[in-house]
Scaffold this active site. Sequence first.
Site, PDB file in Angstrom:
ATOM      1  N   ASP A 105       1.084  -1.188  -0.600  1.00 22.31           N
ATOM      2  CA  ASP A 105       0.027   0.128   0.019  1.00 22.31           C
ATOM      3  C   ASP A 105       0.565   1.461   0.028  1.00 22.31           C
ATOM      4  O   ASP A 105       1.795   1.446   1.060  1.00 22.31           O
ATOM      5  CB  ASP A 105      -0.593  -0.329   1.041  1.00 22.31           C
ATOM      6  CG  ASP A 105      -2.482   0.946   0.927  1.00 22.31           C
ATOM      7  OD1 ASP A 105      -3.046   0.415   1.673  1.00 22.31           O
ATOM      8  OD2 ASP A 105      -2.175   2.545   0.140  1.00 22.31           O
ATOM      9  N   ASP A 162      -2.813   4.452  -2.785  1.00 20.93           N
ATOM     10  CA  ASP A 162      -3.422   5.847  -1.941  1.00 20.93           C
ATOM     11  C   ASP A 162      -3.768   7.210  -2.510  1.00 20.93           C
ATOM     12  O   ASP A 162      -3.156   7.471  -2.503  1.00 20.93           O
ATOM     13  CB  ASP A 162      -2.895   5.752  -0.290  1.00 20.93           C
ATOM     14  CG  ASP A 162      -4.044   6.369   0.464  1.00 20.93           C
ATOM     15  OD1 ASP A 162      -5.122   5.500   1.076  1.00 20.93           O
ATOM     16  OD2 ASP A 162      -3.723   7.515   1.362  1.00 20.93           O
ATOM     17  N   GLU A 196      -6.390   4.530  -5.937  1.00 24.86           N
ATOM     18  CA  GLU A 196      -7.769   4.690  -5.219  1.00 24.86           C
ATOM     19  C   GLU A 196      -8.053   5.972  -6.001  1.00 24.86           C
ATOM     20  O   GLU A 196      -7.239   6.970  -5.351  1.00 24.86           O
ATOM     21  CB  GLU A 196      -6.659   4.516  -3.918  1.00 24.86           C
ATOM     22  CG  GLU A 196      -8.792   4.856  -3.449  1.00 24.86           C
ATOM     23  CD  GLU A 196      -8.445   5.535  -1.788  1.00 24.86           C
ATOM     24  OE1 GLU A 196      -6.886   6.039  -1.465  1.00 24.86           O
ATOM     25  OE2 GLU A 196      -8.988   5.207  -1.119  1.00 24.86           O
ATOM     26  N   HIS A 208     -10.831  -2.126   3.761  1.00 24.42           N
ATOM     27  CA  HIS A 208     -10.960  -1.640   4.854  1.00 24.42           C
ATOM     28  C   HIS A 208     -11.567  -0.503   5.564  1.00 24.42           C
ATOM     29  O   HIS A 208     -11.872   0.924   6.856  1.00 24.42           O
ATOM     30  CB  HIS A 208      -9.429  -1.278   5.765  1.00 24.42           C
ATOM     31  CG  HIS A 208      -8.745  -0.407   4.968  1.00 24.42           C
ATOM     32  ND1 HIS A 208      -8.759  -0.504   3.559  1.00 24.42           N
ATOM     33  CD2 HIS A 208      -8.131   0.786   4.805  1.00 24.42           C
ATOM     34  CE1 HIS A 208      -8.030   1.011   2.393  1.00 24.42           C
ATOM     35  NE2 HIS A 208      -7.841   1.437   4.098  1.00 24.42           N
ATOM     36  N   ASP A 209     -12.131   1.126   4.162  1.00 23.61           N
ATOM     37  CA  ASP A 209     -12.588   1.845   4.663  1.00 23.61           C
ATOM     38  C   ASP A 209     -14.727   1.758   4.484  1.00 23.61           C
ATOM     39  O   ASP A 209     -15.299   2.866   4.854  1.00 23.61           O
ATOM     40  CB  ASP A 209     -12.371   3.273   3.587  1.00 23.61           C
ATOM     41  CG  ASP A 209     -10.716   3.704   3.548  1.00 23.61           C
ATOM     42  OD1 ASP A 209     -10.077   4.063   2.797  1.00 23.61           O
ATOM     43  OD2 ASP A 209     -10.806   3.204   4.763  1.00 23.61           O
TER      44      ASP A 209
HETATM   45  O1  TEU Z   1      -8.736   6.480   2.345  1.00 24.60           O
HETATM   46  C1  TEU Z   1      -9.379   7.499   0.727  1.00 24.60           C
HETATM   47  C2  TEU Z   1     -10.978   8.446   1.692  1.00 24.60           C
HETATM   48  O2  TEU Z   1     -10.877   9.682   1.541  1.00 24.60           O
HETATM   49  C3  TEU Z   1     -11.704   7.263   2.256  1.00 24.60           C
HETATM   50  O3  TEU Z   1     -11.115   7.451   4.103  1.00 24.60           O
HETATM   51  C4  TEU Z   1     -12.481   7.835   2.389  1.00 24.60           C
HETATM   52  O4  TEU Z   1     -12.625   8.861   1.667  1.00 24.60           O
HETATM   53  C5  TEU Z   1     -13.514   7.751   3.530  1.00 24.60           C
HETATM   54  O5  TEU Z   1     -13.319   6.868   4.226  1.00 24.60           O
HETATM   55  C6  TEU Z   1     -14.767   7.851   3.157  1.00 24.60           C
HETATM   56  O6  TEU Z   1     -14.840   6.052   3.047  1.00 24.60           O
HETATM   57  C7  TEU Z   1      -7.472   5.772   1.956  1.00 24.60           C
HETATM   58  C8  TEU Z   1      -7.372   5.076   2.573  1.00 24.60           C
HETATM   59  O7  TEU Z   1      -7.763   4.261   2.315  1.00 24.60           O
HETATM   60  C9  TEU Z   1      -8.031   5.219   4.080  1.00 24.60           C
HETATM   61  O8  TEU Z   1      -7.585   4.141   5.420  1.00 24.60           O
HETATM   62  C10 TEU Z   1      -6.537   6.812   4.396  1.00 24.60           C
HETATM   63  O9  TEU Z   1      -7.733   6.769   5.952  1.00 24.60           O
HETATM   64  C11 TEU Z   1      -6.904   7.777   4.008  1.00 24.60           C
HETATM   65  O10 TEU Z   1      -6.734   7.636   2.263  1.00 24.60           O
HETATM   66  C12 TEU Z   1      -5.731   8.471   4.415  1.00 24.60           C
HETATM   67  O11 TEU Z   1      -4.520   8.047   3.544  1.00 24.60           O
END
Ligand code: TEU
Length: 541
Positions: free
Chosen positions: A98, A199, A241, A315-316
């Site tokens: 990642d 990311d 992403e 994971h989000d």
């Molecule tokens: O996520 C990008 C992001 O914008 C997400 O946080 C999303 O907008 C939010 O969770 C709503 O679902 C990436 C990673 O996947 C996330 O885990 C990180 O927190 C973020 O970037 C910052 O690195």
Amino acid sequence: MEEKWWQTAVVYQIYPRSFQDSNGDGIGDIQGIISRLDYLSELGITAIWLSPVYKSPNDDNGYDISDYEDIMQEFGTMADMEQLIAEAEKRQIKIIMDLVVNHTSDEHPWFIESRKSKENEYRDYYVWRDGINGTEPNELRSTFSGSAWTLDEETDQYYLHLFSKKQPDLNWENEKVRQEVWNLMNFWLEKGVGGFRMDVIDLVGKLPDQLVTGNGPKLHDYLQEMNQKTFGAYDVMTVGETWGATPEIAKLYSDPKRKELSMVFQFEHVGLDQQEGKEKWDLKSLDVQELKKVLSKWQTSLGDQGWNSLFWNNHDLPRIVSRWGDDQKYRERSAKMFAILLHMMKGTPYIYQGEELGMTNYPISSIEEAEDIETINMYNERRSEGYTEAEILRSINAKGRDNARTPMQWNSTKNAGFTKGLPWLHVNPNYHEINAEKELGEPNSVFKTYQQLIRLRKEHPLVVWGDYQLIETTEAEVFAYLRSYENETWLIVGNFSGTQQPLCLEKLEIQHTIIKNTETVRTELKGILLEPYEAFVAKVK
Ligand code: TEU
Ligand code: CA
């Protein structure tokens, strides 16, 4: 496009903190992952997308990196990481790292230097601006609530952070920053990793003074430079992403002729249950017709100028079986329906840890139970704006990221076999019914459905290369499409509802069923009633 290994791959995402603890400190670690490689081999996956394992103060659970070339102490050592790469390789599994380079941790040496003085050689590694009339430089907002600017007393300037205050944005206009990124990427490529998940890579071209964040004017120049300076020399997979991507934008990232990335994660389907122009916390129910249209658009828009990634979970995101299925009466059947509908599509499928078990959300009853910074910051902001506790908890239980981060459920022993210590985050108490050991023991489990779908992809070029065509004549909540390749056609049907739905497909005849999620063997396609969440794949003519 000449065939690439990642076009026939199935990728499994591991959130290391919650996957398997090996030393009893309640936190998942790399040795724990190594101990579970045979399980992943049995599932049949080709690659692991490993959420960050680098040194981090864990303000955002590893997405705030303080040393890109060392391993977080809680997760283990660089020797463990090298062992993981080697052990995975023995099982023909690649490790996708990642890559979080839109921002670093504020504890990264670069930022520690940068904030010391305006003349520091690292000052321009980050985005510093004077305030205006004693307040922030502009109205850019952080994804984690509040302003995207924080005043640093030392030099009386604001620094930009599109995420937490402890995640200062790197200044990609500075070629020294880009060179540092190329160096750290080559460090990992030389260790034999299979690629990178990038990311929020759409943000690195930002122009903060013009309030431009995603898809900035130099973004693709940077990515073409990255390709040339790092992974372009390797046969690796890169997935960006890109929250704002449309099919046209996706082609800019993944058209092989442009020599940028292999593919992107697009999120158009992910936003279908949030109110127009609002935040993910502002809920609305899913319109299945819209979902069918969006997914079908992505299936047919890229042609040979790009490649789809396919996912319901990460994971989000909340767990799909709770979000759009039924995590009670029809949990297993709806979990299999999601698997069948997604894995029979064109593109590279991603399985998020526990999805192959039909793991569910974990509803909380007070904010004290929440761990995720995004959730906690939103709670505090919305409470100060007058939202009620109940409204906010409803949003958290629907969309909070902790839902996906409860520990992996391995068996029915204490803490689901995740840890012998005190788990860093609550374990879902339904682990007695939902766990890997149980799933492996049952012939028609969710796990076995995923295993069979992965096998079908490996054995049938139709799944990888076949044309896609949505069947538009079905009921609103019946998602049916065709995949055809050379002289073979498969019909994929999913009843996306908890009620019986009629199906009447005039011109198609079943030759034989390939996979299904109920006991019913369909021989007819006219005038039948699909059972709740019924899904099947059949060879037709
Ligand atoms: O996520 C990008 C992001 O914008 C997400 O946080 C999303 O907008 C939010 O969770 C709503 O679902 C990436 C990673 O996947 C996330 O885990 C990180 O927190 C973020 O970037 C910052 O690195
Ligand atoms: Ca541990």
